[in-house]
Scaffold this motif. Structure first.
Motif, PDB file in Angstrom:
ATOM      1  N   ARG A  57     -52.415  27.604  -9.414  1.00 35.43           N
ATOM      2  CA  ARG A  57     -53.514  27.248  -8.514  1.00 35.43           C
ATOM      3  C   ARG A  57     -53.831  25.684  -8.403  1.00 35.43           C
ATOM      4  NH1 ARG A  57     -57.386  31.241  -7.233  1.00 35.43           N
ATOM      5  NH2 ARG A  57     -56.748  33.313  -8.052  1.00 35.43           N
ATOM      6  N   LYS A  58     -53.708  25.007  -9.513  1.00 40.84           N
ATOM      7  CA  LYS A  58     -53.601  23.661  -9.664  1.00 40.84           C
ATOM      8  C   LYS A  58     -52.642  22.865  -8.956  1.00 40.84           C
ATOM      9  CE  LYS A  58     -55.225  19.445 -11.016  1.00 40.84           C
ATOM     10  NZ  LYS A  58     -56.026  18.728 -10.338  1.00 40.84           N
ATOM     11  N   LEU A  59     -51.575  23.192  -8.913  1.00 39.17           N
ATOM     12  CA  LEU A  59     -50.456  22.748  -8.387  1.00 39.17           C
ATOM     13  C   LEU A  59     -50.521  23.121  -6.805  1.00 39.17           C
ATOM     14  CD1 LEU A  59     -47.854  21.505  -9.484  1.00 39.17           C
ATOM     15  CD2 LEU A  59     -46.760  23.942  -9.288  1.00 39.17           C
ATOM     16  N   ALA A  60     -51.002  24.148  -6.410  1.00 36.10           N
ATOM     17  CA  ALA A  60     -51.148  24.367  -5.025  1.00 36.10           C
ATOM     18  C   ALA A  60     -52.063  23.589  -4.386  1.00 36.10           C
ATOM     19  CB  ALA A  60     -51.645  25.841  -4.819  1.00 36.10           C
ATOM     20  N   SER A  61     -53.187  23.385  -5.143  1.00 36.67           N
ATOM     21  CA  SER A  61     -54.437  22.598  -4.719  1.00 36.67           C
ATOM     22  C   SER A  61     -53.856  20.913  -4.521  1.00 36.67           C
ATOM     23  CB  SER A  61     -55.444  22.600  -5.761  1.00 36.67           C
ATOM     24  OG  SER A  61     -56.463  21.436  -5.580  1.00 36.67           O
ATOM     25  N   ASP A  62     -53.122  20.476  -5.348  1.00 34.53           N
ATOM     26  CA  ASP A  62     -52.441  19.339  -5.410  1.00 34.53           C
ATOM     27  C   ASP A  62     -51.581  18.983  -4.279  1.00 34.53           C
ATOM     28  OD1 ASP A  62     -54.185  18.431  -7.404  1.00 34.53           O
ATOM     29  OD2 ASP A  62     -52.566  18.467  -9.026  1.00 34.53           O
ATOM     30  N   ALA A  63     -50.668  20.410  -3.926  1.00 33.48           N
ATOM     31  CA  ALA A  63     -49.751  20.121  -2.855  1.00 33.48           C
ATOM     32  C   ALA A  63     -50.410  20.188  -1.703  1.00 33.48           C
ATOM     33  CB  ALA A  63     -48.927  21.268  -3.128  1.00 33.48           C
ATOM     34  N   ILE A  64     -51.428  20.699  -1.437  1.00 35.23           N
ATOM     35  CA  ILE A  64     -52.328  20.627  -0.309  1.00 35.23           C
ATOM     36  C   ILE A  64     -52.944  19.138   0.111  1.00 35.23           C
ATOM     37  CG2 ILE A  64     -54.670  21.694   0.956  1.00 35.23           C
ATOM     38  CD1 ILE A  64     -53.708  24.198  -0.410  1.00 35.23           C
ATOM     39  N   LYS A  65     -53.071  18.478  -0.954  1.00 34.73           N
ATOM     40  CA  LYS A  65     -53.953  17.208  -0.994  1.00 34.73           C
ATOM     41  C   LYS A  65     -52.717  16.066  -0.758  1.00 34.73           C
ATOM     42  CE  LYS A  65     -57.586  18.104  -4.180  1.00 34.73           C
ATOM     43  NZ  LYS A  65     -58.041  17.939  -5.448  1.00 34.73           N
ATOM     44  N   GLY A  66     -51.356  16.581  -0.874  1.00 32.32           N
ATOM     45  CA  GLY A  66     -50.326  15.832  -0.345  1.00 32.32           C
ATOM     46  C   GLY A  66     -49.765  15.136  -1.316  1.00 32.32           C
ATOM     47  N   ASN A  67     -49.692  15.493  -2.735  1.00 34.17           N
ATOM     48  CA  ASN A  67     -49.031  15.015  -3.827  1.00 34.17           C
ATOM     49  C   ASN A  67     -47.743  15.600  -3.724  1.00 34.17           C
ATOM     50  OD1 ASN A  67     -47.667  14.509  -6.355  1.00 34.17           O
ATOM     51  ND2 ASN A  67     -49.882  15.174  -7.515  1.00 34.17           N
ATOM     52  N   MET A  68     -46.756  14.645  -3.540  1.00 37.68           N
ATOM     53  CA  MET A  68     -45.296  15.145  -3.227  1.00 37.68           C
ATOM     54  C   MET A  68     -44.671  15.729  -4.364  1.00 37.68           C
ATOM     55  SD  MET A  68     -44.846  14.461  -0.316  1.00 37.68           S
ATOM     56  CE  MET A  68     -42.828  14.774  -0.158  1.00 37.68           C
ATOM     57  N   ARG A  69     -45.061  15.158  -5.754  1.00 38.77           N
ATOM     58  CA  ARG A  69     -44.519  16.025  -6.882  1.00 38.77           C
ATOM     59  C   ARG A  69     -45.101  17.402  -6.979  1.00 38.77           C
ATOM     60  NH1 ARG A  69     -40.547  16.711 -10.331  1.00 38.77           N
ATOM     61  NH2 ARG A  69     -41.178  16.884 -12.290  1.00 38.77           N
ATOM     62  N   ALA A  70     -46.302  17.601  -6.610  1.00 37.77           N
ATOM     63  CA  ALA A  70     -46.714  18.946  -6.823  1.00 37.77           C
ATOM     64  C   ALA A  70     -46.093  19.773  -5.619  1.00 37.77           C
ATOM     65  CB  ALA A  70     -48.273  18.963  -6.576  1.00 37.77           C
ATOM     66  N   ILE A  71     -45.866  19.233  -4.777  1.00 36.85           N
ATOM     67  CA  ILE A  71     -45.024  20.017  -3.532  1.00 36.85           C
ATOM     68  C   ILE A  71     -43.754  20.303  -4.093  1.00 36.85           C
ATOM     69  CG2 ILE A  71     -43.974  19.718  -1.345  1.00 36.85           C
ATOM     70  CD1 ILE A  71     -46.327  18.155  -0.302  1.00 36.85           C
ATOM     71  N   GLU A  72     -43.017  19.580  -4.609  1.00 37.52           N
ATOM     72  CA  GLU A  72     -41.653  19.780  -5.034  1.00 37.52           C
ATOM     73  C   GLU A  72     -41.710  20.811  -6.164  1.00 37.52           C
ATOM     74  OE1 GLU A  72     -38.148  17.402  -7.342  1.00 37.52           O
ATOM     75  OE2 GLU A  72     -39.527  16.271  -6.583  1.00 37.52           O
ATOM     76  N   LEU A  73     -42.496  20.870  -7.019  1.00 32.10           N
ATOM     77  CA  LEU A  73     -42.749  21.755  -8.289  1.00 32.10           C
ATOM     78  C   LEU A  73     -43.283  23.116  -7.673  1.00 32.10           C
ATOM     79  CD1 LEU A  73     -44.692  19.629 -11.034  1.00 32.10           C
ATOM     80  CD2 LEU A  73     -42.233  20.357 -10.844  1.00 32.10           C
ATOM     81  N   LEU A  74     -44.005  23.278  -6.598  1.00 32.20           N
ATOM     82  CA  LEU A  74     -44.516  24.391  -5.931  1.00 32.20           C
ATOM     83  C   LEU A  74     -43.288  25.189  -5.181  1.00 32.20           C
ATOM     84  CD1 LEU A  74     -47.132  26.283  -5.967  1.00 32.20           C
ATOM     85  CD2 LEU A  74     -47.447  24.767  -3.884  1.00 32.20           C
ATOM     86  N   ILE A  75     -42.465  24.253  -4.668  1.00 31.96           N
ATOM     87  CA  ILE A  75     -41.390  24.643  -3.888  1.00 31.96           C
ATOM     88  C   ILE A  75     -40.267  25.311  -4.849  1.00 31.96           C
ATOM     89  CG2 ILE A  75     -39.051  24.060  -2.828  1.00 31.96           C
ATOM     90  CD1 ILE A  75     -40.959  22.391  -0.956  1.00 31.96           C
ATOM     91  N   ASN A  76     -40.203  24.435  -5.974  1.00 32.64           N
ATOM     92  CA  ASN A  76     -39.248  25.097  -7.114  1.00 32.64           C
ATOM     93  C   ASN A  76     -39.987  26.539  -7.664  1.00 32.64           C
ATOM     94  OD1 ASN A  76     -37.558  23.008  -7.171  1.00 32.64           O
ATOM     95  ND2 ASN A  76     -38.593  21.832  -8.562  1.00 32.64           N
ATOM     96  N   GLU A  77     -41.134  26.472  -8.103  1.00 35.73           N
ATOM     97  CA  GLU A  77     -41.609  28.113  -8.292  1.00 35.73           C
ATOM     98  C   GLU A  77     -41.332  28.939  -7.112  1.00 35.73           C
ATOM     99  OE1 GLU A  77     -43.371  28.986 -11.170  1.00 35.73           O
ATOM    100  OE2 GLU A  77     -42.425  26.969 -11.968  1.00 35.73           O
ATOM    101  N   PHE A  78     -41.346  28.528  -6.188  1.00 32.71           N
ATOM    102  CA  PHE A  78     -41.142  29.798  -4.903  1.00 32.71           C
ATOM    103  C   PHE A  78     -39.938  30.241  -4.997  1.00 32.71           C
ATOM    104  CE2 PHE A  78     -44.714  27.881  -1.976  1.00 32.71           C
ATOM    105  CZ  PHE A  78     -45.521  28.603  -2.614  1.00 32.71           C
ATOM    106  N   ILE A  79     -38.738  29.335  -5.369  1.00 31.32           N
ATOM    107  CA  ILE A  79     -37.486  29.518  -5.353  1.00 31.32           C
ATOM    108  C   ILE A  79     -37.248  30.351  -6.679  1.00 31.32           C
ATOM    109  CG2 ILE A  79     -35.186  28.624  -5.911  1.00 31.32           C
ATOM    110  CD1 ILE A  79     -35.909  26.279  -4.272  1.00 31.32           C
TER     111      ILE A  79
END
Length: 148
Positions: free
Chosen positions: A66-88
Protein backbone atom coordinates in the motif's frame (compact mmCIF):
# COMPACT_ATOMS: atom_id res chain seq x y z
CA UNK A 1 52.70 -13.34 57.55
CA UNK A 2 52.28 -16.21 55.15
CA UNK A 3 51.15 -19.59 56.45
CA UNK A 4 53.40 -21.43 54.01
CA UNK A 5 57.01 -20.20 53.99
CA UNK A 6 57.61 -21.60 50.49
CA UNK A 7 54.90 -19.58 48.80
CA UNK A 8 55.49 -15.79 48.60
CA UNK A 9 52.68 -13.39 49.49
CA UNK A 10 51.98 -10.53 47.10
CA UNK A 11 49.97 -9.52 44.06
CA UNK A 12 47.86 -12.50 42.96
CA UNK A 13 49.01 -14.55 45.98
CA UNK A 14 47.01 -13.49 49.04
CA UNK A 15 47.70 -15.04 52.44
CA UNK A 16 45.80 -18.28 53.08
CA UNK A 17 43.83 -16.87 56.03
CA UNK A 18 42.20 -14.16 53.85
CA UNK A 19 41.68 -16.08 50.61
CA UNK A 20 38.15 -17.37 51.31
CA UNK A 21 35.64 -15.51 53.44
CA UNK A 22 32.45 -16.95 54.87
CA UNK A 23 29.27 -15.11 54.05
CA UNK A 24 30.49 -13.52 50.80
CA UNK A 25 28.28 -14.67 47.96
CA UNK A 26 29.72 -15.50 44.59
CA UNK A 27 29.55 -12.61 42.13
CA UNK A 28 26.63 -12.78 39.75
CA UNK A 29 27.65 -13.90 36.34
CA UNK A 30 26.30 -12.15 33.29
CA UNK A 31 23.81 -14.33 31.45
CA UNK A 32 24.23 -14.67 27.73
CA UNK A 33 21.43 -13.24 25.67
CA UNK A 34 19.65 -15.73 23.47
CA UNK A 35 20.80 -15.11 19.89
CA UNK A 36 17.91 -17.01 18.33
CA UNK A 37 15.35 -14.69 16.76
CA UNK A 38 12.22 -16.10 15.16
CA UNK A 39 12.45 -14.16 11.89
CA UNK A 40 9.40 -15.84 10.36
CA UNK A 41 7.21 -14.77 13.28
CA UNK A 42 8.68 -11.28 13.15
CA UNK A 43 7.95 -10.86 9.44
CA UNK A 44 4.44 -12.32 9.63
CA UNK A 45 3.31 -10.61 12.83
CA UNK A 46 0.28 -8.41 12.13
CA UNK A 47 0.82 -4.66 12.34
CA UNK A 48 -1.77 -2.39 13.94
CA UNK A 49 -2.73 0.44 11.62
CA UNK A 50 -4.94 3.34 12.60
CA UNK A 51 -7.00 5.65 10.44
CA UNK A 52 -8.87 8.28 12.38
CA UNK A 53 -10.54 6.59 15.34
CA UNK A 54 -10.47 3.09 13.83
CA UNK A 55 -7.56 0.72 14.35
CA UNK A 56 -7.20 -2.60 12.59
CA UNK A 57 -4.51 -5.20 11.94
CA UNK A 58 -2.83 -5.74 8.60
CA UNK A 59 -0.15 -8.07 7.25
CA UNK A 60 3.21 -6.25 6.89
CA UNK A 61 3.49 -7.21 3.20
CA UNK A 62 0.11 -5.64 2.46
CA UNK A 63 1.13 -2.51 4.36
CA UNK A 64 4.37 -2.28 2.35
CA UNK A 65 2.50 -2.70 -0.95
CA UNK A 66 0.00 0.00 0.00
CA UNK A 67 2.84 2.40 0.84
CA UNK A 68 4.61 1.46 -2.40
CA UNK A 69 1.46 2.13 -4.42
CA UNK A 70 0.95 5.45 -2.65
CA UNK A 71 4.51 6.55 -3.43
CA UNK A 72 4.19 5.36 -7.04
CA UNK A 73 1.05 7.46 -7.52
CA UNK A 74 2.96 10.48 -6.22
CA UNK A 75 5.57 9.94 -8.97
CA UNK A 76 8.42 8.27 -7.07
CA UNK A 77 10.27 6.41 -9.86
CA UNK A 78 11.92 3.91 -7.49
CA UNK A 79 8.50 3.02 -6.05
CA UNK A 80 7.09 2.60 -9.57
CA UNK A 81 9.92 0.23 -10.46
CA UNK A 82 9.48 -1.82 -7.28
CA UNK A 83 5.70 -1.98 -7.79
CA UNK A 84 6.15 -3.20 -11.37
CA UNK A 85 8.57 -5.86 -10.09
CA UNK A 86 5.92 -7.01 -7.59
CA UNK A 87 3.34 -7.17 -10.41
CA UNK A 88 5.73 -9.34 -12.43
CA UNK A 89 6.46 -11.51 -9.38
CA UNK A 90 2.76 -12.28 -8.87
CA UNK A 91 2.08 -12.77 -12.63
CA UNK A 92 -0.13 -9.72 -13.03
CA UNK A 93 1.97 -8.42 -15.93
CA UNK A 94 4.95 -9.71 -17.88
CA UNK A 95 7.89 -7.88 -19.41
CA UNK A 96 7.71 -7.56 -23.19
CA UNK A 97 10.93 -7.41 -25.16
CA UNK A 98 10.71 -4.59 -27.67
CA UNK A 99 12.66 -3.82 -30.77
CA UNK A 100 15.85 -1.76 -30.69
CA UNK A 101 14.03 1.26 -32.14
CA UNK A 102 12.18 1.86 -28.82
CA UNK A 103 14.11 2.67 -25.70
CA UNK A 104 11.24 1.82 -23.37
CA UNK A 105 10.24 -1.27 -21.45
CA UNK A 106 6.72 -2.43 -22.20
CA UNK A 107 4.69 -4.73 -19.98
CA UNK A 108 2.07 -7.05 -21.47
CA UNK A 109 -0.95 -8.24 -19.46
CA UNK A 110 -0.68 -11.98 -18.79
CA UNK A 111 -4.04 -12.84 -20.35
CA UNK A 112 -3.38 -10.92 -23.59
CA UNK A 113 -2.57 -13.03 -26.67
CA UNK A 114 1.21 -12.71 -27.32
CA UNK A 115 0.86 -13.05 -31.11
CA UNK A 116 -1.80 -10.35 -31.28
CA UNK A 117 0.36 -8.19 -28.98
CA UNK A 118 3.38 -8.54 -31.30
CA UNK A 119 1.23 -7.78 -34.32
CA UNK A 120 -0.15 -4.60 -32.74
CA UNK A 121 3.33 -3.65 -31.59
CA UNK A 122 4.68 -3.88 -35.16
CA UNK A 123 1.71 -2.02 -36.66
CA UNK A 124 1.11 0.74 -34.11
CA UNK A 125 4.26 0.91 -32.00
CA UNK A 126 4.15 0.92 -28.21
CA UNK A 127 0.73 1.26 -26.51
CA UNK A 128 -1.68 3.00 -26.13
CA UNK A 129 -3.17 1.80 -29.41
CA UNK A 130 -6.38 2.80 -31.15
CA UNK A 131 -9.33 1.58 -29.14
CA UNK A 132 -10.28 -1.31 -31.42
CA UNK A 133 -6.77 -2.76 -31.00
CA UNK A 134 -6.49 -2.11 -27.29
CA UNK A 135 -6.31 -4.99 -24.84
CA UNK A 136 -9.35 -3.66 -22.98
CA UNK A 137 -11.52 -4.29 -26.03
CA UNK A 138 -10.64 -7.97 -25.76
CA UNK A 139 -13.37 -8.35 -23.13
CA UNK A 140 -15.99 -7.15 -25.62
CA UNK A 141 -14.56 -9.51 -28.27
CA UNK A 142 -14.90 -12.44 -25.87
CA UNK A 143 -18.51 -11.48 -25.09
CA UNK A 144 -19.35 -11.26 -28.80
CA UNK A 145 -17.71 -14.62 -29.46
CA UNK A 146 -19.65 -16.22 -26.62
CA UNK A 147 -22.97 -14.91 -27.97
CA UNK A 148 -22.37 -15.74 -31.58
Amino acid sequence: MADDPEKPVGYGNPPKHSQFRKGCPQPKRRTKASGAIDVYALINAPVTVGEGNAAYKMHPHELALRKLASDAIKGNMRAIELLINEFIRYDIITAQVTGAEWRVRIYRPIDYDPDKWDQNLKLYGPPPWPLEHDGLCRIQELRDAARG
